[in-house]
Structure formats: structure tokens, C-alpha cells
Design a protein around this motif. Structure first.
Motif, mmCIF file in Angstrom:
data_model
loop_
_atom_site.group_PDB
_atom_site.id
_atom_site.type_symbol
_atom_site.label_atom_id
_atom_site.label_comp_id
_atom_site.label_asym_id
_atom_site.label_seq_id
_atom_site.Cartn_x
_atom_site.Cartn_y
_atom_site.Cartn_z
ATOM 1 N N GLU A 112 0.833 -1.204 0.000
ATOM 2 C CA GLU A 112 0.000 0.000 0.000
ATOM 3 C C GLU A 112 0.869 1.257 0.000
ATOM 4 O O GLU A 112 0.589 2.220 -0.725
ATOM 5 C CB GLU A 112 -0.926 -0.005 1.222
ATOM 6 N N ALA A 153 -8.226 3.861 -4.465
ATOM 7 C CA ALA A 153 -8.927 2.675 -3.985
ATOM 8 C C ALA A 153 -8.256 2.127 -2.731
ATOM 9 O O ALA A 153 -8.934 1.695 -1.785
ATOM 10 C CB ALA A 153 -8.971 1.609 -5.085
ATOM 11 N N VAL A 154 -6.932 2.145 -2.707
ATOM 12 C CA VAL A 154 -6.175 1.693 -1.536
ATOM 13 C C VAL A 154 -6.511 2.543 -0.315
ATOM 14 O O VAL A 154 -6.768 2.024 0.784
ATOM 15 C CB VAL A 154 -4.656 1.740 -1.826
ATOM 16 N N THR A 191 -9.161 4.442 0.258
ATOM 17 C CA THR A 191 -10.546 4.259 0.690
ATOM 18 C C THR A 191 -10.714 2.957 1.468
ATOM 19 O O THR A 191 -11.325 2.925 2.545
ATOM 20 C CB THR A 191 -11.502 4.277 -0.517
ATOM 21 N N SER A 192 -10.160 1.880 0.942
ATOM 22 C CA SER A 192 -10.275 0.583 1.603
ATOM 23 C C SER A 192 -9.560 0.575 2.953
ATOM 24 O O SER A 192 -10.095 0.049 3.941
ATOM 25 C CB SER A 192 -9.698 -0.511 0.693
ATOM 26 N N ALA A 204 -11.599 2.450 5.493
ATOM 27 C CA ALA A 204 -12.770 1.678 5.896
ATOM 28 C C ALA A 204 -12.378 0.594 6.887
ATOM 29 O O ALA A 204 -13.035 0.399 7.924
ATOM 30 C CB ALA A 204 -13.447 1.070 4.666
ATOM 31 N N GLN A 205 -11.300 -0.111 6.576
ATOM 32 C CA GLN A 205 -10.828 -1.160 7.487
ATOM 33 C C GLN A 205 -10.419 -0.577 8.832
ATOM 34 O O GLN A 205 -10.671 -1.170 9.888
ATOM 35 C CB GLN A 205 -9.656 -1.904 6.852
ATOM 36 N N LEU A 229 -16.917 5.348 1.039
ATOM 37 C CA LEU A 229 -16.643 5.109 2.456
ATOM 38 C C LEU A 229 -17.930 5.184 3.273
ATOM 39 O O LEU A 229 -18.170 4.347 4.156
ATOM 40 C CB LEU A 229 -15.627 6.130 2.967
ATOM 41 N N ARG A 261 -19.980 2.012 2.678
ATOM 42 C CA ARG A 261 -19.434 0.813 3.314
ATOM 43 C C ARG A 261 -19.618 0.852 4.826
ATOM 44 O O ARG A 261 -19.964 -0.160 5.445
ATOM 45 C CB ARG A 261 -17.959 0.659 2.956
#
Length: 364
Positions: free
Chosen positions: A42, A71-72, A74-75, A78-79, A123, A126
Motif C-alpha cells: 500500500e 482505492a487503496v 478508501t479501503s 474503511a478497514q 466510504l 461501506r
């Protein structure tokens, strides 16, 4: 309101998470903090995105690796929130709003351009929590610098603390910024120069580590005064505020021929010297410098700051704040202020023509 703030700073090391109970003007309580580091792949995507982002000419452009990096980001955010909620026994229903700064990949306010990647709408969907994002654009569009933003919140964060005035709050992330809080509450804020970015880049290049842990390598080096003098030649340091910087506004070329320890010593001295130069631009001499960000964890850098400022310098942790999470806490408060239509920037913090609101709301 219960707000979660998220911050991924110019050091690109990971996502800070913080919970704050606030109405945007006062803080009623701090919740636990959290951190989600970026994995090596990442970080590699973000590093490449920072290079590719130099080609951006409009805010919606995503050339090269920038789209992948978005995308990285955002993910990962979220995590970070999902893990934080699970770890602290919370659910989405317990949170009123999330303040999502995103990752700055380009900051050129002189060209009316600032780009923070991260999909706020995705975000919000999700997490099933409203998200406020894109905090800087309105200020830049109005002719402000768009940075720094946390200074609006620093007076709120320290309001209940018995600290002297004038007070300087110094954040040392990838880039450094200072907030001057006068005895009468007046604010002056601007970016001071590079903080950890150049040091982190050299350490990663030479030994593959993300940073110089506790400043240990720099502590064993000797400052090359000629290299330091060349680094300080940039006219930025003498410009009157308001002013702000891109992460890659400076390079470490004068230190490239030095051994790692000597290079890091020179770059730490560079950061300290830029803060000392910034101090000369403040309205008054601060009674205390309160330091947050990764730089507060670097004893070598903190010692150099004390030597050059000739003032009382202490880490935010020592007064009951979180040196690591203060920026995330700020974005939690900024999100609530955005929902309430309260100013996020002022003429004294970004050079905005007037107090300005900002932020974009995304709902689930």
C-alpha cells in the motif's frame, strides 16, 4: 455529537483514528484512539501515486497509479474504522459522522489546486455512517492556501488545559506546521517546512525502514553545516504567512553524498532550523511549544528544536493530549463544524478572504 476523525498525513505511514464528543466549538470528551498502518504494498502504491500526481492539472484527474492509490486509501480507511469499532465495542449506530481527510497527493494553492484522494461516498456506503470529506477545496477555490486546517481546532483542543499564552502548537508529520494562539485568542498558522518526509524517504531508500526509530540513527551522525546551509537557501522560509507546502516541495540533494547517519542528522537539523526561522515570523515569542506528530517521538529532533528555539518545548502527550492522534481528533471536530456550517478556515490560518465553511457530506 460523536465523531470519528481519520488522518493519513504526508508521512504516508498509516491511518490514525480518533473519537471525539463535540459540538464543534467545545470538546466534551475524547474516546480511544487507533492506528492502522499501511502495508508495504500500500505504501508502494502511495509512493508511486505521489510521483504520478505531479501530472494532475484538474482535481478530478487520476493519472497513472493515482486511481489505484485512491482505492487503496478508501479501503484502508474503511478497514481502520471497522477494526476500531469492533475493538472498542461500538457499532455504526454509535457514530454520528466521520471526518475523512483522505491522502494529499498534490498541493499547489498558487495554481488553485489541491488534491486529496479517497472516495468519501464509497466510504459512507461501506461504513453506513455519514462522511464529511474534501475539506480543503472550498478554501483554495476562494484564494486561500487550503492548509493547514488543524489550527482552527487547536484552540478547542487546548481550551481546558492550563497552558501559557502565547502558545505554539507544532505538528511535525511529513510536513511541519505551526499554530500560534495569542493571549487574546488570535490565530496565525502556516506550514514551516519539511518535518519527517525527507528523513523518512532517506531511511526507506537506504535500509527499507519506514522511519528512523526514536531518532537513533540521526543521533549517531554529525550535522554537515554546509549541507544545512544549502538546504536553508530556499526563499520559502522568509516568506510571510499565509503559506503552505506540498510534501515534495523540497529535496534532500545537499545530503545525498553523506552517510546515512550524517544525512539524517543534517535533515533533522534542517527541520529544526526551519521551525526556528518560522518562529521569527510569529507575532510574539511563544511561552511554550507543544509538539505533535511523528516528530514528537524523535528525541534527536526534539533536542535540536529546544537548542534552536531557546524555549520550552514539550510533546503533546505530556499535557494530556495525544501526539499521535491530535490531527485525527481535529478532523473529527472539523466534520462536526462542517455539519453545523461553522468556519473551517480563517484569514489568519490559510489566508482565506474571510472565515470559510467547507467539506462535502456523503450519506450512506
Amino acid at each position: 455529537m460523536r465523531a470519528i476523525g481519520l488522518m493519513s498525513g504526508t508521512s504516508c505511514d498509516g491511518v490514525d483514528v480518533a473519537l471525539v464528543e463535540t459540538n464543534g466549538e467545545r470538546i466534551f470528551g475524547f474516546g480511544p484512539t487507533g492506528y492502522r498502518p499501511y502495508a508495504p504494498e500500500e505504501r508502494a502504491a502511495l509512493t508511486q501515486a505521489l510521483k504520478d500526481a505531479t501530472a494532475i492539472a484538474a482535481r478530478d484527474e487520476r493519472p497513472g497509479a493515482v486511481a489505484e492509490a485512491e482505492a487503496v486509501v478508501t479501503s484502508a480507511h474503511a478497514q481502520a474504522v471497522e477494526d476500531y469499532l469492533a475493538r472498542n465495542g461500538l457499532s455504526a449506530d454509535d457514530i454520528d459522522v466521520v471526518g475523512f481527510h483522505g491522502q494529499t497527493v498534490l498541493h499547489r494553492p498558487d495554481a488553485g489546486l489541491t488534491v486529496q484522494i479517497g472516495d468519501g461516498t464509497a466510504l459512507a456506503r461501506r461504513l453506513q455512517i455519514p462522511v464529511v470529506y474534501d475539506f480543503r477545496a472550498a478554501d483554495v477555490a476562494a484564494g486561500g492556501q487550503g492548509a493547514p486546517l488543524a489550527p482552527t481546532i487547536h484552540p478547542v483542543l487546548v481550551a481546558e488545559l492550563d497552558l501559557p499564552r502565547p502558545l505554539a502548537v507544532l505538528n511535525l508529520g511529513g510536513v511541519g506546521n505551526v499554530t500560534f494562539i495569542g493571549a487574546g485568542g488570535d490565530l496565525v498558522a502556516f506550514d514551516t517546512g519539511p518535518a519527517n518526509a525527507l528523513m523518512d524517504d532517506r531511511v526507506e531508500s537506504d535500509i527499507g525502514a519506514p522511519f528512523d526509530l526514536d531518532g537513533r540513527i540521526a543521533a549517531g551522525g554529525k550535522v554537515d553545516e554546509a549541507a544545512l546551509a544549502r538546504l536553508m537557501e530556499d526563499p520559502y522560509f522568509d516568506l510571510a504567512p499565509p503559506k503552505s507546502l506540498d510534501r515534495n516541495a523540497f529535496d534532500a540533494a545537499p545530503t545525498e553524498g553523506l552517510a546515512l547517519a550524517d544525512a539524517l542528522a543534517a535533515l533533522a537539523a534542517f527541520t529544526a532550523e526551519t521551525v526556528a526561522r518560522a518562529a521569527a515570523l510569529l507575532p510574539e515569542r511563544p511561552a511554550l511549544w507543544l509538539v505533535s506528530g511523528g516528530g514528537a517521538r524523535n528525541p534527536t529532533l526534539m533536542r535540536m528544536l529546544k537548542d534552536r528555539l531557546g524555549a520550552d518545548v514539550t510533546g503533546a502527550d505530556a499535557v494530556g493530549l495525544s501526539a499521535d492522534a491530535i490531527e485525527a481528533q481535529a478532523f473529527a471536530v472539523l466534520a462536526v463544524r462542517s455539519l453545523r456550517g461553522l468556519p473551517l478556515t480563517y484569514p489568519g490560518t490559510t489566508g482565506a478572504p474571510r472565515p470559510l465553511t467547507g467539506g462535502v457530506l456523503a450519506t450512506p
